[in-house]
Write a protein that holds these residues in place. Sequence first.
Motif, short mmCIF file in Angstrom:
data_model
loop_
_atom_site.label_atom_id
_atom_site.label_comp_id
_atom_site.label_asym_id
_atom_site.label_seq_id
_atom_site.Cartn_x
_atom_site.Cartn_y
_atom_site.Cartn_z
N THR A 98 32.08 37.79 41.81
CA THR A 98 33.40 38.10 40.89
C THR A 98 32.75 38.59 39.50
O THR A 98 32.17 38.33 38.98
CB THR A 98 34.24 36.70 40.79
OG1 THR A 98 34.62 36.40 41.98
CG2 THR A 98 35.22 37.33 39.61
N GLN B 109 34.62 39.80 35.90
CA GLN B 109 35.75 39.86 34.96
C GLN B 109 35.71 40.58 33.68
O GLN B 109 34.36 40.41 33.09
CB GLN B 109 36.07 38.29 34.71
CG GLN B 109 36.58 37.53 35.95
CD GLN B 109 37.10 36.12 35.60
OE1 GLN B 109 38.10 35.79 35.28
NE2 GLN B 109 36.25 35.08 35.88
N THR C 222 37.30 40.69 29.81
CA THR C 222 37.84 39.77 28.85
C THR C 222 38.01 40.61 27.71
O THR C 222 37.18 41.54 27.14
CB THR C 222 37.18 38.50 28.46
OG1 THR C 222 36.00 38.68 27.56
CG2 THR C 222 36.93 37.67 29.85
N VAL D 287 41.30 37.12 29.62
CA VAL D 287 40.91 37.65 30.71
C VAL D 287 42.03 38.57 31.03
O VAL D 287 43.09 38.47 31.13
CB VAL D 287 40.93 36.71 32.01
CG1 VAL D 287 40.43 37.76 33.40
CG2 VAL D 287 39.93 35.88 32.04
N GLY E 118 39.61 42.19 36.46
CA GLY E 118 38.57 41.64 37.30
C GLY E 118 38.63 42.20 38.68
O GLY E 118 39.89 42.49 39.20
N GLU F 224 37.54 40.22 42.40
CA GLU F 224 36.90 38.77 42.72
C GLU F 224 35.84 39.37 44.09
O GLU F 224 35.91 40.38 44.81
CB GLU F 224 37.98 38.21 43.72
CG GLU F 224 38.91 37.53 42.40
CD GLU F 224 40.16 36.79 43.30
OE1 GLU F 224 40.20 36.46 44.42
OE2 GLU F 224 40.89 36.05 42.43
N VAL G 19 39.86 35.46 39.75
CA VAL G 19 40.36 36.11 38.43
C VAL G 19 41.68 35.86 38.05
O VAL G 19 42.68 35.52 38.86
CB VAL G 19 40.05 37.46 38.60
CG1 VAL G 19 40.81 38.12 37.50
CG2 VAL G 19 38.84 38.02 39.12
#
Length: 277
Positions: free
Chosen positions: A121, A123, A125, A134, A137, A139, A148
């Motif tokens: 994953t 992500q 932010t 967040v 993203g 996964e 996410v």
Amino acid sequence: MKNGMPKRAGGGMLIDFAESDGKSINKATKRVLMIFSEYIGAREPMGVSELARRLGMTRNMVHRALVTLHEEGFLFKIEDSGRFVLSYNMALMQNATRPVPALKDLARPYVEAISAELGETVQLTARSGDFQTVIDGVEGQGHMVLRVKVGRAIPLHLSVGSRAILALLSDDEITDYIERNSPLHGTNSNSLTSAGQIWTEVQTVRERGYALSFGDFSPNTAGIGYGIRDIDGRPHGALVVGGPVQRISQRWLDEARERIAPIVDELMTIAAHYEAN
């Protein structure tokens, strides 16, 4: 040519008029300008092959033009990939009325590329005051993956992405954050909650360029976080790669860093052309 020296064109390029007729000079100049124009407003780096296909030129023609633009300071070369972006000074000269791309749009191709490379994953932010939120993203693959949760807000001292952002702030800002939010709360016994722990972590992140986490936010996850700087060195947000501790070891993270380094470097270079929004 005068006194055996080539003349210098207005843009700073050295052109030997004794060895080139006017027609060939104009063609070469046109090629350089055509290639340079492709970079104006571009969101991603480009290299020889892509430009040759797009413009219908030979790779050799494109290569010579890119070398000229790079040597004269118009383009910045990303060494790991051999691709180019507008140099810092050229980026500043772009139309100020042109909308600044959102971090999510800017980073999406890189988030996807890293997830495809590692299978875990990834992500993205953004900093929002005393928190990171967040915003996007991808996964990972398999049954046990880090989920996410778009919109989730996490204090700046608490997770790997948060601390990557925190380390980009000035010492005064970090001191203010700690004082305003004390006592700092954690999610488990491994969380960093004392001022001493936070300052040690900030120093470590600044020295190595990324943050690491092994169960200090969620006891079952581990990951790596990169703070993303804007044109003024301020934090846009963070890029985070993570997964279950059963798969994510220190060795795995070390190998993963090497594999994704060119992708991360490209994202950092592009993001540094824009002001955080």
